[in-house]
Design a protein around this motif. Structure first.
Motif, PDB file in Angstrom:
ATOM      1  N   ALA A 198       0.918  -1.407  -0.138  1.00  0.00           N
ATOM      2  CA  ALA A 198       0.093  -0.012  -0.064  1.00  0.00           C
ATOM      3  C   ALA A 198       0.764   1.239  -0.015  1.00  0.00           C
ATOM      4  O   ALA A 198       0.427   2.425  -0.097  1.00  0.00           O
ATOM      5  CB  ALA A 198      -0.837  -0.040   1.350  1.00  0.00           C
ATOM      6  N   ARG A 199       2.130   0.889  -0.012  1.00  0.00           N
ATOM      7  CA  ARG A 199       3.147   2.309  -0.016  1.00  0.00           C
ATOM      8  C   ARG A 199       3.023   3.163   1.194  1.00  0.00           C
ATOM      9  O   ARG A 199       3.417   4.435   1.215  1.00  0.00           O
ATOM     10  CB  ARG A 199       2.735   2.828  -1.450  1.00  0.00           C
ATOM     11  N   VAL A 200       2.613   2.349   2.433  1.00  0.00           N
ATOM     12  CA  VAL A 200       2.878   3.026   3.670  1.00  0.00           C
ATOM     13  C   VAL A 200       4.436   3.145   3.668  1.00  0.00           C
ATOM     14  O   VAL A 200       5.383   2.280   3.563  1.00  0.00           O
ATOM     15  CB  VAL A 200       2.329   2.160   4.872  1.00  0.00           C
ATOM     16  N   THR A 201       4.620   4.532   4.440  1.00  0.00           N
ATOM     17  CA  THR A 201       6.029   5.035   4.735  1.00  0.00           C
ATOM     18  C   THR A 201       6.427   4.715   5.787  1.00  0.00           C
ATOM     19  O   THR A 201       7.900   4.861   6.230  1.00  0.00           O
ATOM     20  CB  THR A 201       6.187   6.466   4.201  1.00  0.00           C
ATOM     21  N   ARG A 202       5.352   4.552   7.011  1.00  0.00           N
ATOM     22  CA  ARG A 202       6.202   4.559   8.358  1.00  0.00           C
ATOM     23  C   ARG A 202       5.263   3.431   9.126  1.00  0.00           C
ATOM     24  O   ARG A 202       4.062   3.241   8.816  1.00  0.00           O
ATOM     25  CB  ARG A 202       5.827   5.948   9.102  1.00  0.00           C
ATOM     26  N   PHE A 203       6.009   2.533   9.773  1.00  0.00           N
ATOM     27  CA  PHE A 203       5.335   1.468  10.568  1.00  0.00           C
ATOM     28  C   PHE A 203       6.045   1.357  11.986  1.00  0.00           C
ATOM     29  O   PHE A 203       7.041   1.026  12.244  1.00  0.00           O
ATOM     30  CB  PHE A 203       5.696   0.205  10.011  1.00  0.00           C
ATOM     31  N   VAL A 204       4.905   1.771  13.018  1.00  0.00           N
ATOM     32  CA  VAL A 204       5.350   1.698  14.222  1.00  0.00           C
ATOM     33  C   VAL A 204       4.784   0.551  15.035  1.00  0.00           C
ATOM     34  O   VAL A 204       3.547   0.309  14.934  1.00  0.00           O
ATOM     35  CB  VAL A 204       4.968   3.040  14.994  1.00  0.00           C
ATOM     36  N   PHE A 205       5.782  -0.278  15.712  1.00  0.00           N
ATOM     37  CA  PHE A 205       5.214  -1.622  16.331  1.00  0.00           C
ATOM     38  C   PHE A 205       5.249  -1.360  17.863  1.00  0.00           C
ATOM     39  O   PHE A 205       6.063  -0.737  18.485  1.00  0.00           O
ATOM     40  CB  PHE A 205       6.117  -2.817  15.893  1.00  0.00           C
ATOM     41  N   VAL A 206       4.223  -1.737  18.370  1.00  0.00           N
ATOM     42  CA  VAL A 206       4.064  -1.430  19.908  1.00  0.00           C
ATOM     43  C   VAL A 206       4.812  -2.795  20.428  1.00  0.00           C
ATOM     44  O   VAL A 206       3.805  -3.909  20.336  1.00  0.00           O
ATOM     45  CB  VAL A 206       2.815  -1.203  20.245  1.00  0.00           C
ATOM     46  N   SER A 207       5.646  -2.865  20.666  1.00  0.00           N
ATOM     47  CA  SER A 207       6.362  -4.093  21.329  1.00  0.00           C
ATOM     48  C   SER A 207       6.210  -4.319  22.949  1.00  0.00           C
ATOM     49  O   SER A 207       5.315  -3.825  23.612  1.00  0.00           O
ATOM     50  CB  SER A 207       7.662  -4.399  21.041  1.00  0.00           C
ATOM     51  N   SER A 208       6.953  -5.148  23.546  1.00  0.00           N
ATOM     52  CA  SER A 208       6.735  -5.451  25.074  1.00  0.00           C
ATOM     53  C   SER A 208       8.058  -5.200  26.042  1.00  0.00           C
ATOM     54  O   SER A 208       8.819  -6.250  25.398  1.00  0.00           O
ATOM     55  CB  SER A 208       5.968  -6.442  25.335  1.00  0.00           C
ATOM     56  N   PRO A 209       8.317  -4.849  27.210  1.00  0.00           N
ATOM     57  CA  PRO A 209       9.733  -5.069  27.971  1.00  0.00           C
ATOM     58  C   PRO A 209       9.369  -6.552  28.375  1.00  0.00           C
ATOM     59  O   PRO A 209      10.287  -7.028  29.021  1.00  0.00           O
ATOM     60  CB  PRO A 209       9.383  -4.068  28.932  1.00  0.00           C
ATOM     61  N   SER A 210       8.308  -7.318  28.229  1.00  0.00           N
ATOM     62  CA  SER A 210       8.337  -8.588  28.681  1.00  0.00           C
ATOM     63  C   SER A 210       9.457  -9.418  28.140  1.00  0.00           C
ATOM     64  O   SER A 210       9.946 -10.676  28.472  1.00  0.00           O
ATOM     65  CB  SER A 210       7.052  -9.138  28.242  1.00  0.00           C
ATOM     66  N   ILE A 211       9.992  -8.963  26.879  1.00  0.00           N
ATOM     67  CA  ILE A 211      11.093  -9.586  26.321  1.00  0.00           C
ATOM     68  C   ILE A 211      12.382  -9.736  27.067  1.00  0.00           C
ATOM     69  O   ILE A 211      13.117 -10.666  26.726  1.00  0.00           O
ATOM     70  CB  ILE A 211      11.375  -9.081  24.761  1.00  0.00           C
ATOM     71  N   PHE A 212      12.550  -9.023  28.072  1.00  0.00           N
ATOM     72  CA  PHE A 212      13.454  -9.006  28.759  1.00  0.00           C
ATOM     73  C   PHE A 212      13.338  -9.782  30.243  1.00  0.00           C
ATOM     74  O   PHE A 212      14.309 -10.180  31.054  1.00  0.00           O
ATOM     75  CB  PHE A 212      13.890  -7.571  29.459  1.00  0.00           C
ATOM     76  N   ALA A 213      11.964 -10.070  30.383  1.00  0.00           N
ATOM     77  CA  ALA A 213      11.781 -10.883  31.747  1.00  0.00           C
ATOM     78  C   ALA A 213      12.508 -12.090  31.961  1.00  0.00           C
ATOM     79  O   ALA A 213      12.723 -13.073  31.193  1.00  0.00           O
ATOM     80  CB  ALA A 213      10.190 -11.130  31.609  1.00  0.00           C
ATOM     81  N   GLN A 214      13.114 -12.154  33.044  1.00  0.00           N
ATOM     82  CA  GLN A 214      13.792 -13.301  33.380  1.00  0.00           C
ATOM     83  C   GLN A 214      14.066 -13.451  34.847  1.00  0.00           C
ATOM     84  O   GLN A 214      13.832 -12.366  35.555  1.00  0.00           O
ATOM     85  CB  GLN A 214      15.516 -13.447  32.744  1.00  0.00           C
ATOM     86  N   LEU A 215      14.274 -14.559  35.606  1.00  0.00           N
ATOM     87  CA  LEU A 215      14.694 -14.753  37.024  1.00  0.00           C
ATOM     88  C   LEU A 215      15.976 -14.136  37.405  1.00  0.00           C
ATOM     89  O   LEU A 215      16.763 -14.716  38.029  1.00  0.00           O
ATOM     90  CB  LEU A 215      14.385 -16.246  37.539  1.00  0.00           C
ATOM     91  N   ALA A 216      15.906 -12.768  37.286  1.00  0.00           N
ATOM     92  CA  ALA A 216      17.042 -11.964  37.826  1.00  0.00           C
ATOM     93  C   ALA A 216      16.678 -10.649  37.858  1.00  0.00           C
ATOM     94  O   ALA A 216      15.842 -10.055  36.915  1.00  0.00           O
ATOM     95  CB  ALA A 216      18.531 -12.062  36.731  1.00  0.00           C
ATOM     96  N   ASP A 217      17.549 -10.015  38.724  1.00  0.00           N
ATOM     97  CA  ASP A 217      17.272  -8.321  38.687  1.00  0.00           C
ATOM     98  C   ASP A 217      17.810  -7.676  37.593  1.00  0.00           C
ATOM     99  O   ASP A 217      18.771  -8.126  37.217  1.00  0.00           O
ATOM    100  CB  ASP A 217      17.878  -7.668  40.208  1.00  0.00           C
ATOM    101  N   GLN A 218      17.042  -6.728  36.966  1.00  0.00           N
ATOM    102  CA  GLN A 218      17.586  -5.845  36.046  1.00  0.00           C
ATOM    103  C   GLN A 218      17.273  -4.534  36.193  1.00  0.00           C
ATOM    104  O   GLN A 218      16.090  -3.985  36.155  1.00  0.00           O
ATOM    105  CB  GLN A 218      16.991  -6.224  34.622  1.00  0.00           C
ATOM    106  N   VAL A 219      18.267  -3.655  36.350  1.00  0.00           N
ATOM    107  CA  VAL A 219      17.909  -2.286  36.854  1.00  0.00           C
ATOM    108  C   VAL A 219      18.627  -1.400  35.681  1.00  0.00           C
ATOM    109  O   VAL A 219      19.798  -1.588  35.292  1.00  0.00           O
ATOM    110  CB  VAL A 219      18.615  -1.870  38.120  1.00  0.00           C
ATOM    111  N   GLN A 220      17.874  -0.359  35.138  1.00  0.00           N
ATOM    112  CA  GLN A 220      18.165   0.627  34.347  1.00  0.00           C
ATOM    113  C   GLN A 220      18.700   0.019  33.013  1.00  0.00           C
ATOM    114  O   GLN A 220      19.666   0.119  32.383  1.00  0.00           O
ATOM    115  CB  GLN A 220      19.511   1.362  34.678  1.00  0.00           C
ATOM    116  N   ILE A 221      17.657  -0.977  32.591  1.00  0.00           N
ATOM    117  CA  ILE A 221      17.796  -1.613  31.095  1.00  0.00           C
ATOM    118  C   ILE A 221      17.946  -0.436  30.397  1.00  0.00           C
ATOM    119  O   ILE A 221      16.992   0.543  29.995  1.00  0.00           O
ATOM    120  CB  ILE A 221      16.680  -2.387  30.855  1.00  0.00           C
ATOM    121  N   GLY A 222      19.303  -0.495  29.284  1.00  0.00           N
ATOM    122  CA  GLY A 222      19.313   0.461  28.326  1.00  0.00           C
ATOM    123  C   GLY A 222      18.958  -0.047  26.972  1.00  0.00           C
ATOM    124  O   GLY A 222      18.359  -0.990  26.638  1.00  0.00           O
ATOM    125  N   GLU A 223      19.141   0.960  25.999  1.00  0.00           N
ATOM    126  CA  GLU A 223      18.724   0.673  24.625  1.00  0.00           C
ATOM    127  C   GLU A 223      19.145  -0.457  23.867  1.00  0.00           C
ATOM    128  O   GLU A 223      18.562  -1.145  23.108  1.00  0.00           O
ATOM    129  CB  GLU A 223      19.369   2.079  23.766  1.00  0.00           C
TER     130      GLU A 223
END
Length: 336
Positions: free
Chosen positions: A106-131
């Motif tokens: 359709a020749r759309v020029t911009r596509f923004v995907f709403v993702s999730s921080p659940s991709i980082f979830a693990q059984l460990a503390d994670q503070v100040q997760i960066g880019e």
């Protein structure tokens, strides 16, 4: 300047509704899609063009849905911590792939995907997760696995014809929230509230309005963001124990907080999830590894990349937003 025409998927959810309001407030012409016709009527009343569509349906007319659109904000997803793997694949991967392919045609020029921080979830503390913080090597549930796969697919599609990016908003709360508050209210309504590690873990909530601003700002800046993903939160970490106590008070409840040793909690989560998986249980176990990761381990974010690339600065106290919604719920008997 001609107003941008934006397709917003998942528009009948809490975040989707906030996105429609934010995008229209910026002067965009919005086509909103979702499956709830009642909510869709409200979006139409706001001035959006509502088109009911199930993106997982093989016969969904995506060409018509995208016709004339300049941008897509893809917020539709199966967002749950338990369920059939096939359902998550269909909603979060297959539907995203089909929409992405149709957007290119359709020749759309911009596509923004709403993702999730659940991709980082693990059984460990994670503070100040960066880019550039890597996602968990083994995502803890089907939701996290499929969101990560879809995010990678969208970002890999970025090129000179269609710029793409992803925003990962953390723990969304506010009007229309049908996930965070109901689950927390259910826990707070029990006589005893078990807290792994005594509730010392830090959590960050995000007001729906702040998330909507960041996502719409990302749409405006997608060419400059091309191929990047940014984490978004309210920026105010709070201990799970403190949040539980304040929420219970807002709901008029007074559960007894029961500290649970971490080793015991991990064993219980492993057993409960294993049994549920073997038996094909449809209902989520009381404790899963994903739930344990949320309640027992800190997850906070470095917002400097979002501030630098989007000018993002949270305008709403997400904890107060949650408590306000809880008081409203209690006033109408919703937490009984």
């Amino acid at each position: 300047m001609t107003a941008r025409r934006i397709l917003i998927t998942g528009a009948t959810g809490g975040l989707g509704h906030a996105l429609v309001q934010e995008a229209m407030g910026r002067g965009a012409v919005v086509r909103a899609t979702g499956r709830q016709t009642g909510v869709g009527a409200g979006l139409s009343a706001l001035g959006a063009q509502f088109v009911r569509c199930d993106l997982t349906a093989p016969d969904a007319d995506l060409a018509a849905l995208l016709s004339g659109c300049d941008s897509v904000i893809h917020a539709a997803a199966l967002s749950a911590s338990w369920g059939r793997e096939a359902d998550f694949i269909a909603a979060n991967i297959t539907a995203t792939r089909r929409l992405l392919d149709a957007a290119r045609v359709a020749r759309v020029t911009r596509f923004v995907f709403v993702s999730s921080p659940s991709i980082f979830a693990q059984l460990a503390d994670q503070v100040q997760i960066g880019e550039y913080h890597p996602p968990a090597a083994r995502p803890l549930n089907a939701y996290a696995r499929t969101k990560l796969a879809a995010e990678r697919m969208v970002l890999a599609a970025c090129d000179e014809r269609m710029a793409t990016c992803a925003i990962r908003p953390r723990a969304l709360v506010g009007q229309g929230d049908r996930v965070i508050l109901p689950r927390l209210a259910q826990l707070a309504s029990r006589n005893r509230m078990p807290l792994p590690r005594g509730g010392a873990a830090l959590i960050e909530l995000t007001d729906l309005r702040d998330a909507a601003w960041a996502i719409c700002e990302a749409e405006a800046r997608t060419p400059a963001l091309g191929g990047r993903a940014l984490n978004i939160s309210g920026g105010k970490p709070i201990a799970v124990r403190d949040l539980a106590l304040r929420l219970a008070a807002a709901l008029g409840k007074s559960p007894r907080l029961v500290p649970v040793p971490l080793l015991l909690a991990r064993q219980l989560a492993h057993v409960a999830q294993t049994v549920a998986s073997i038996t094909g249980a449809q209902q989520e176990p009381v404790l899963t590894r994903y739930t344990l990761a949320t309640l027992a381990y800190s997850q906070t974010f470095d917002l400097a990349p979002a501030q630098r690339r989007l000018g993002y600065q949270p305008q709403h106290d997400a904890v107060e937003t949650l408590l306000g919604e809880a008081r409203r719920m209690a006033s109408v008997g919703g937490a009984a």
